[in-house]
Design an enzyme around this catalytic site. Sequence first.
Site, PDB file in Angstrom:
ATOM      1  N   GLU A 153      43.063  30.806  37.367  1.00 52.76           N
ATOM      2  CA  GLU A 153      42.225  29.712  37.850  1.00 52.76           C
ATOM      3  C   GLU A 153      42.972  28.549  38.500  1.00 52.76           C
ATOM      4  O   GLU A 153      42.931  27.405  38.017  1.00 52.76           O
ATOM      5  CB  GLU A 153      41.327  29.208  36.713  1.00 52.76           C
ATOM      6  CG  GLU A 153      40.366  30.289  36.247  1.00 52.76           C
ATOM      7  CD  GLU A 153      39.386  29.828  35.169  1.00 52.76           C
ATOM      8  OE1 GLU A 153      39.589  28.739  34.585  1.00 52.76           O
ATOM      9  OE2 GLU A 153      38.435  30.578  34.910  1.00 52.76           O
ATOM     10  N   GLU A 274      36.721  37.195  35.632  1.00 58.17           N
ATOM     11  CA  GLU A 274      36.008  36.555  34.520  1.00 58.17           C
ATOM     12  C   GLU A 274      34.585  36.250  34.942  1.00 58.17           C
ATOM     13  O   GLU A 274      34.356  35.719  36.036  1.00 58.17           O
ATOM     14  CB  GLU A 274      36.687  35.244  34.089  1.00 58.17           C
ATOM     15  CG  GLU A 274      38.013  35.392  33.376  1.00 58.17           C
ATOM     16  CD  GLU A 274      38.536  34.044  32.871  1.00 58.17           C
ATOM     17  OE1 GLU A 274      37.719  33.099  32.716  1.00 58.17           O
ATOM     18  OE2 GLU A 274      39.754  33.935  32.640  1.00 58.17           O
TER      19      GLU A 274
END
Length: 450
Positions: A153, A274
Amino acid sequence: MVGNQIVDPAGQTLLLKGVNWFGFETTNYAVHGLWSRNWREMIDQMAALGFNAVRIPVCPTTLQGVAVSGIDYNRNPDLQGLNSLYLLDRIVQNFDQAGFYILLDHHRPDCNAISELWYTNDYSEEQWIQDLVFMARRYANLPHFLGMDLKNEPHGAATWGTGNTATDWNLAAERAAAAILAANPNLLIFVEGIQENATCSSNTNHWWGGNIEPQECYPLNIPGDKLVLSPHVYGPDVYMQPYFNDPNFPNNLPAIWEQHFGRFAGSYAVVIGEWGGRYGHGGHASDRVWQDALVDYLLEKGLRSTFYWSWNANSGDTGGILQDDWVSVWEDKVALLQRLWSESAGATPTATPVGNPTPAPTPTPTAAGSLACEVDYQVVNAWDSGFQSQVTITNRSSQQISGWSLTWTFPGNQQITDLWDGVHSQSGPAVTVTNASWNPNIGANGGQAS
């Protein structure tokens, strides 16, 4: 990889039915839930539910072999005495043997928080690449070691295509990918997106790691047969994005997903690393609507390979596949995933032995009486200064073995430094291993100890 499809060694399209199991990226330095369950039981349960791939988040300290916490050793006696690196070895090896494809994820540089960039004041780019290369080499001989997720991320200060080497995630990803593929050319490189970007990016709010849009203007210089674009995408349980309050919700979502990442599916492998949420078990009621809509979109696009967040019951905003008892599963979440999986024919992997980089000794098992035993010796991992092997004793007789020992002679100067599930002694090349206190018995008619 062929075109935009991930394939298995036989060339068959591979459907990754993946789940995230976190903990190695925390200061426990161990997958979570071992305070409540036996680790092998959880892997078996994952397989029984249909999962065939796992994404394992890690942090640098885990790779340094530190003391672990959060493990009930009464439930997990075979993990007693393992440091964090050897525990990671054990978990990864078992997943490989169970036929799970393994994606290792560099998740947090300090084992506490997700950083904006791939480096921090205390953790350099050089260290980041070294750690990625270390993992790429350490598990190179595992046949189901699928790839490396370079950094979890990127967000905030992370950019793409600006020309600023200090913040351009695309350039950093290219440097890391080159080093990894030089060390292990068999791996796939999973590259997440960023958050917002000044150019070649829409103004619709993006998730951390969810913005792949700049790839259109500044394509990654990573071999196409090794590159996997791996955005993250979440729903209202994680953050109430403005578009979740749109009167047209959830019908407004496919256009957003298409803009953020979906439009690249025709040219690249796209695997969401995710996604998930509580799915109505607490949290926002609209999260269930969101997850249903996302699966509809993924089916329409043919993006059926994903890694669901998460296996863990203790994911605060999303919950897990497991309920709070760490045993029961949320059946409706599983049904949602099975709907995603069932509408595509995917390859189900099976474990295959790897080559042996050093001549194998010939073990000799001994047991009481004249019981017939069979021994299998395989090298399952190797690196520059050593190797890891698995030895399995199979009882071919009709009587249970109660107390066993195994002897062998190495062909060279090999030395055992660590051994699991047994007690060993070594004199020169001669080795003797006897059962541990918890595994003296080998069942009749095919029972095993390893």
